[in-house]
Write a protein that holds these residues in place. Structure first.
Motif, PDB file in Angstrom:
ATOM      1  N   GLY A 192      25.936  63.199 -10.160  1.00 40.52           N
ATOM      2  CA  GLY A 192      25.599  62.587  -8.875  1.00 40.52           C
ATOM      3  C   GLY A 192      26.214  63.310  -7.687  1.00 40.52           C
ATOM      4  N   GLY A 193      27.057  64.335  -7.928  1.00 38.77           N
ATOM      5  CA  GLY A 193      27.633  65.129  -6.842  1.00 38.77           C
ATOM      6  C   GLY A 193      28.998  64.631  -6.389  1.00 38.77           C
ATOM      7  N   THR A 194      29.536  65.300  -5.372  1.00 39.40           N
ATOM      8  CA  THR A 194      30.883  64.982  -4.884  1.00 39.40           C
ATOM      9  C   THR A 194      30.902  64.538  -3.421  1.00 39.40           C
ATOM     10  N   GLU A 195      29.752  64.298  -2.841  1.00 39.87           N
ATOM     11  CA  GLU A 195      29.716  63.869  -1.445  1.00 39.87           C
ATOM     12  C   GLU A 195      30.447  62.539  -1.272  1.00 39.87           C
ATOM     13  N   GLY A 196      31.419  62.506  -0.355  1.00 39.66           N
ATOM     14  CA  GLY A 196      32.187  61.295  -0.111  1.00 39.66           C
ATOM     15  C   GLY A 196      33.368  61.110  -1.036  1.00 39.66           C
ATOM     16  N   MET A 197      33.627  62.071  -1.935  1.00 41.17           N
ATOM     17  CA  MET A 197      34.731  61.955  -2.890  1.00 41.17           C
ATOM     18  C   MET A 197      36.014  62.514  -2.284  1.00 41.17           C
ATOM     19  N   VAL A 324      35.378  57.325  -6.655  1.00 41.03           N
ATOM     20  CA  VAL A 324      34.078  57.610  -7.274  1.00 41.03           C
ATOM     21  C   VAL A 324      33.020  57.167  -6.264  1.00 41.03           C
ATOM     22  N   PRO A 325      32.438  58.101  -5.507  1.00 40.12           N
ATOM     23  CA  PRO A 325      31.562  57.716  -4.399  1.00 40.12           C
ATOM     24  C   PRO A 325      30.302  56.971  -4.845  1.00 40.12           C
ATOM     25  N   PHE A 326      29.765  56.221  -3.917  1.00 36.57           N
ATOM     26  CA  PHE A 326      28.595  55.379  -4.182  1.00 36.57           C
ATOM     27  C   PHE A 326      27.408  56.190  -4.704  1.00 36.57           C
ATOM     28  N   CYS A 327      27.342  57.473  -4.324  1.00 34.79           N
ATOM     29  CA  CYS A 327      26.217  58.307  -4.766  1.00 34.79           C
ATOM     30  C   CYS A 327      26.156  58.418  -6.288  1.00 34.79           C
ATOM     31  N   HIS A 328      27.270  58.222  -6.978  1.00 33.56           N
ATOM     32  CA  HIS A 328      27.259  58.272  -8.442  1.00 33.56           C
ATOM     33  C   HIS A 328      26.466  57.095  -9.011  1.00 33.56           C
ATOM     34  N   GLY A 329      26.734  55.901  -8.503  1.00 36.99           N
ATOM     35  CA  GLY A 329      25.994  54.727  -8.957  1.00 36.99           C
ATOM     36  C   GLY A 329      24.523  54.818  -8.587  1.00 36.99           C
ATOM     37  N   GLN A 330      24.242  55.278  -7.390  1.00 41.47           N
ATOM     38  CA  GLN A 330      22.857  55.425  -6.920  1.00 41.47           C
ATOM     39  C   GLN A 330      22.106  56.449  -7.770  1.00 41.47           C
TER      40      GLN A 330
END
Length: 368
Positions: A192-197, A324-330
């Motif tokens: 899911g990437g690292t944006e916001g981590m 663990v940024p929200f983009c992982h769940g999304q």
């Protein structure tokens, strides 16, 4: 130190040097010296953590000779069991400080992953036999030992990749006990990437990515995590307070929750890291690695419109989460489960408020 605001620039430069194998020998020597100095202090003191009274530890001896430690939180038998897969670093006793055990004490069973707590480390041969470099074989051995015909799963934070691998192994077989529901709670999914981590976790993910191809990366990780595991075992209270005071990356809502639970979390660290750095480093690689094979298996099954007997999936994630940024769940919801999961977002929660304050919500989501 990896978590401090002031070290961000140096960490980024250090990681880049390690990845490109351009690290000066004197810099590596400095890291080694620091780790050895800490180890020398540690050698003077050993501490076996006290067992939390509401967690009952059990040991399962496997045919391979290894031991798997698991925890129950009630004298009652698990009639509708929920398997709890802990975070990083962590232990199967985690439901106590995070409050899960109060919601379903007669249903939840936690377990220590290989090399953490009281579960034996795996050697290279074991890892080759265990699909996707996870603890799936340990889990199925425990399920068989407990006689479960069906169960649900909670994969929290670093437990997320292990829950995903367990699901993939389940979907690849027709002879395993049934998985009813899975809750991914603030779960890591590095695809899911690292944006916001936060910077420290980004650094960890970069080094894990280059672990196999860079000798310098392997040396640095081993040295750093040796030091981290020793310090967290011996001075966990001081480390926790230091991180809370110095790390501006951590939202205030997270800081407050951790501050209220310092005693329980520090005991958790002592249990988790009792075997030292090897287990911590191995689990880091599992949690912060990418697992394309696993995700492709799950993706394939959930894309099949004809399948209506798949485990129900619930994804709980805080929108303010920097661990663990929200983009992982999304990403899991949209790209792995094809929106057949239920994404439950928490607008004003970071990582720890979700874990500690919403335990009733995510435990209920997987109750049968």
């Amino acid at each position: 130190l990896l978590a401090t605001q002031g070290a961000k620039t140096r960490i980024t430069r250090l990681v880049n040097l390690v990845i490109t194998q351009e690290m000066d020998q004197s810099l590596l020597l400095g890291v080694a010296t620091g780790a050895l100095a800490i180890a020398a202090v540690a050698a003077m003191s050993t501490c076996e953590p006290k067992m939390t009274s509401s967690a009952h530890r059990h040991l399962l001896k496997l045919e391979t000779g290894r031991t798997v430690a698991y925890y129950t939180f009630s004298e009652e038998s698990q009639s509708r069991p929920i398997l709890y897969l802990h975070g990083f670093p962590g232990s199967g006793m985690e439901p106590v400080p995070y409050g899960l055990s109060k919601n379903a004490p007669d249903q939840i069973v936690g377990m220590d992953r290989p090399g953490l707590g009281h579960t034996s480390q795996k050697d290279d041969d074991d890892n080759e036999k265990d699909p996707f470099y996870t603890c799936t074989s340990d889990i199925w051995a425990l399920v068989e030992h407990l006689g479960w015909e069906s169960f649900s799963v909670i994969g929290l934070s670093g437990g997320g990749p292990h829950a995903m691998a367990l699901l993939a192994s389940y979907l690849s077989s027709t002879e395993l006990p049934k998985i009813e529901k899975i809750a991914f709670v603030g779960a890591i999914c590095m695809s899911g990437g690292t944006e916001g981590m936060m910077a420290a976790n980004q650094a960890s993910s970069k080094m894990v990515e280059n672990y196999k191809i860079s000798l310098m990366t392997r040396l640095l990780l081993r040295l750093v995590y040796t030091a981290i595991s020793i310090v967290l075992r011996i001075l966990p209270d001081q480390v926790m307070h230091f991180i809370l005071k110095s790390n501006k990356d951590i939202p205030k809502v997270d800081q407050k929750v951790v501050a209220r639970n310092v005693e329980g979390i520090t005991e958790l660290f002592r249990v988790s890291l009792r075997q030292g750095a090897p287990g911590l480093l191995a689990d880091l690689r599992r949690c912060f690695g990418t697992h394309a094979e696993v995700e492709n298996i799950v993706r394939y099954h959930y894309a099949d419109e004809s399948k209506d007997d798949l485990p129900e999936i619930y994804i709980h994630h805080g929108k303010m989460d920097v661990n663990v940024p929200f983009c992982h769940g999304q990403h899991m919801h949209e790209n792995i489960f094809h929106k057949k999961s239920k994404l439950i977002s928490f607008e004003h929660h970071g990582h720890f408020p979700l874990i500690a304050e919403e335990s009733e919500t995510y435990v209920k989501s997987v109750m049968i």
